[in-house]
Scaffold this active site. Structure first.
Site, PDB file in Angstrom:
ATOM      1  N   HIS A  70       6.377  -4.289 -51.436  1.00  0.00           N
ATOM      2  CA  HIS A  70       5.163  -4.142 -50.648  1.00  0.00           C
ATOM      3  C   HIS A  70       5.246  -2.969 -49.683  1.00  0.00           C
ATOM      4  CE1 HIS A  70       1.431  -5.423 -48.918  1.00  0.00           C
ATOM      5  NE2 HIS A  70       1.948  -5.689 -47.741  1.00  0.00           N
ATOM      6  N   SER A 128      -0.519  -2.611 -45.396  1.00  0.00           N
ATOM      7  CA  SER A 128      -0.653  -4.065 -45.454  1.00  0.00           C
ATOM      8  C   SER A 128      -1.869  -4.518 -44.637  1.00  0.00           C
ATOM      9  CB  SER A 128       0.663  -4.683 -44.941  1.00  0.00           C
ATOM     10  OG  SER A 128       0.755  -6.014 -45.322  1.00  0.00           O
ATOM     11  N   ASP A 170       3.929  -5.427 -56.730  1.00  0.00           N
ATOM     12  CA  ASP A 170       3.813  -5.844 -55.329  1.00  0.00           C
ATOM     13  C   ASP A 170       3.494  -7.334 -55.283  1.00  0.00           C
ATOM     14  OD1 ASP A 170       3.137  -6.358 -52.684  1.00  0.00           O
ATOM     15  OD2 ASP A 170       1.970  -4.518 -52.442  1.00  0.00           O
TER      16      ASP A 170
END
Lengths: 424, 275
Positions: free
Chosen positions: B253, B103, B225
């Protein structure tokens, strides 16, 4: 069945009789109906979030038909975009790690675009081998609760803002009670340190150094009983009384006597505020300074000598200031030669708690520390004490004021004075 | 204390660094994203540590990092976080580091690798996005209003973050029993820090940095996602010269949690592959 109607089956019949268990089971005979029309939303999804089953309650809240959701939409599709971000970064990882998660506040988006604040609980259903099969979610209408929480949040933010305002006020007030910087005394190095124990209350310690004449300076350092606004008011009065008294008659014993009378007069009827203080007058002599000093219940100053020794200087002191009428103070002269440093401090320093036993730091430890520093300079001593106090961390639970005076050692002419952080 | 339940030495410190895996093996540095802490790697790190020297850490403000080290200004940009990554590398004298960033840590790794390319052997970006907010000619997937909505979600949910947790997170040696309670409640963060990290994460724009990466890079994209959609992964792949894009059969995610085996295999293959 005779004599019992549906109104009694609810458990609150006119007769007040409890319904019998058999009747209750007849009325709640369908787990399907219990599932579909429960007073909360039920949602089951596959591990990837795709909706597998949903109850009638949730469908009616959101305005979707079963066919629009099951097998077509994902749980995160029902969330607002911001909620989806929260779901992906917090909710989903925690659920994956813990197998369940509860009490999460989210907003669902209804078919007509309106939003429904809900509280969500989820648990993972696993196979015999532990593989996740389904995520079961219960959804509770949280409109009222969210309004309540918003109110709590608003109150908390307001409290935070008020606290910031208070701390700003305290910092500003504190600054007015201490000299913004020490005046230049030719031939003397001076430095000071002040630690306020609380950011929310004005400290009760104070110090000052000021010119009385071309070759004479007054100084004082003390500690008012208590802290906060009342102590600040007393501190302010003490400062101007000491400064004014010293102009009128700079004999330290007389100055403290005047302060004692002033405190007795103004605070006798109130809350009996008292303080400890040392007041001194500095005059230059050929090889340094003479400090004529008087003390009202204040800890003895420490002299760090040029020869590397350190000792407390007993000042023939009087009692606490503001406690009894008509007391007599005496003055003592301390000579400061080249390389000598004098430390005046408040008892927050020696009474700081150290180590695990929570013992006080103490007079002996301070003298040993000072002997380790001697011979010192005012700036060097204050730097060392600053490090010492920072090391005490939470053990330092009172205000501390330290004022250091040193007479520089003789050095070869023309050699520039190295700049010191607090050197003046 | 090892929070990962695997053998390792906790170097601790500001970033609560944990070192596991055999010495002398290639170094893998695992960086968690916004919203959690190094626990994000709990399904992948133990297996990785069979073959690699695995370093885990918490960003300052997350997990069991030193919260007193958190400064609003320093951590208002991803550079502050990249600084910390490089500092960890220096302090542990790590060389030839394979950096795995999930991320927002993907971009933190990009920034670190631009500043000290010689330090890194590989970059593995899991669900990267150089810009979350839509711009003319670029689709990040979110509007500024969406980000504000996230901040509100954080606010609502930190009501569950009780004041009693604060001393635990702050480190309270006098009450060790609270540490156990903390171990059972992952990813709790101080609300103020979480808000600030969310802003830094979701309002940064690192699109122009991608072309400066010269370290061999793998992009791990999830098939579905909501945070970093496929077109953003494709953008990153297009902008980083010579990068490799692998799409994992994973929803959400966090493929390291939803598809740990596939994620692990992709990471290990790329690290062991040609330089």
């Amino acid at each position: 069945m005779s004599g019992t109607g549906p109104s009694e089956a609810g458990g609150l019949g006119e007769s007040g009789r409890r319904p019998n268990a058999h009747l209750a089971s007849l009325l709640e005979d369908s787990t399907e109906d219990l599932y579909e029309n429960a007073p909360c939303g039920y949602l089951s999804t596959f591990p990837d979030g795709q909706i597998a089953r949903v109850n009638a309650t949730l469908l009616s809240w959101l305005g979707f038909t079963r066919g629009e959701l099951v097998g077509r939409r994902y749980f995160s599709d029902l969330l607002t975009v911001g909620g989806r971000l929260y779901h992906e970064t917090h909710f989903a990882p925690l659920l994956a790690m813990q197998g369940e998660i509860g009490g999460v506040a989210l907003e669902l988006q209804a078919a007509d675009g309106s939003r429904l604040p809900v509280l969500v609980n989820s648990a993972v259903k696993t196979s015999a081998s532990g593989a996740p099969l389904l995520i079961r979610t219960t959804i509770v209408d949280a409109r009222d609760r969210r309004a309540y929480e918003r109110e709590l949040l608003r109150a908390r933010r307001e409290a935070d803002r008020e606290r910031e305002r208070l701390q700003l006020l305290v910092t500003t007030l504190q600054r007015t009670l201490l000299p913004p910087e020490l005046p230049d005394v030719p031939g003397l190095q001076t430095a000071a340190y002040y630690h306020a124990a609380s950011r929310d209350e004005v400290g009760g310690d104070f110090y000052d150094l000021f010119a009385l004449a071309r070759d004479r300076w007054g100084l004082f350092l003390g500690d008012v009983c208590g802290k906060g606004a009342a102590a600040a008011a007393v501190t302010s009065q003490i400062r101007y009384t000491l400064r004014a008294a010293a102009v009128y008659d700079p004999d330290p014993a007389t100055v403290l006597g005047t302060l004692n009378s002033a405190l007795r007069r103004d605070y006798e009827r109130n809350d009996g505020r008292f303080c400890t203080a040392a007041f001194g007058v500095l005059t230059p002599r050929t090889d340094g300074f003479d400090l004529r000093l008087a003390s009202g219940g204040h800890p003895a100053p420490l002299l760090l000598r040029a020869d590397g020794t350190a000792d407390y200087q007993e000042v023939g002191g009087g009692p606490f200031l503001g406690v009894i009428d008509d007391v007599t103070f005496t003055s003592t002269t301390i000579g400061l030669g080249a390389g000598d440093t004098l430390l005046l401090y408040t008892d927050g320093l020696t009474e700081a708690r150290t180590g695990k036993g929570r013992d006080r730091y103490g007079d002996l430890a301070l003298r040993a520390f000072a002997a380790g520093l001697a011979p010192a300079t005012a700036a060097g001593a204050i730097d060392a004490i600053t490090v010492l106090l920072e090391g005490l961390g939470g053990g330092l639970d009172d205000d501390v004021a330290v004022l250091a005076l040193s007479v520089p050692r003789r050095r070869p002419a023309r050699r520039p004075t190295p700049p010191g952080r607090r050197r003046r | 204390m090892s929070t990962m339940g695997v053998g390792g030495s906790n170097v601790g410190g500001r970033n609560n660094v944990l070192v596991t895996g055999p010495e002398g093996r290639p170094v893998v540095l695992l960086a968690h994203g916004f919203g959690c802490d190094q626990n994000m790697w709990r399904l992948t790190a133990p297996k990785l540590a069979e073959d690699f020297r695995v370093i885990l850490f918490d960003h300052v403000g997350a997990g069991r990092s030193d919260l007193s080290a958190w400064q609003p200004e320093r951590y208002s940009t991803l550079d502050g976080y990249a600084d910390d990554v490089l500092r960890i590398c220096r302090e542990l004298e790590l060389r030839q580091v394979a950096f795995v960033g999930h991320s927002v840590s993907a971009m933190i790794g990009v920034l670190a690798a631009i500043r000290e390319p010689g330090r890194f052997s590989k970059l593995i970006l899991v669900g990267p996005s150089p810009r979350y907010v839509d711009e003319p000619g670029y689709r990040g997937g979110f509007s500024r209003a969406d980000i504000d909505e996230l901040l509100e979600s954080l606010d609502s949910n930190y009501l569950g973050w009780s004041a009693a947790m604060a001393p635990v997170i702050m480190g309270n040696p006098d009450r060790p029993e609270l540490a156990d309670e903390l171990a059972g409640s992952f990813c709790r963060t101080d609300p103020v820090i979480a808000q600030a990290f969310a802003r830094t994460t979701f309002l940064s724009d690192n699109r122009a940095d991608l072309a400066k990466v010269i370290v061999p890079t793998l992009i791990l994209q999830c098939s579905r996602d909501a945070i970093a959609p496929a077109e953003v992964g494709a953008f990153v792949h297009d902008q980083i010269p010579g990068s490799v894009l692998v799409t994992l059969p994973a929803t959400g995610h966090c493929p390291q949690l939803s598809a740990p085996d596939a994620t692990l295999a992709a990471i290990a293959d790329f690290i062991s592959g040609p330089p």
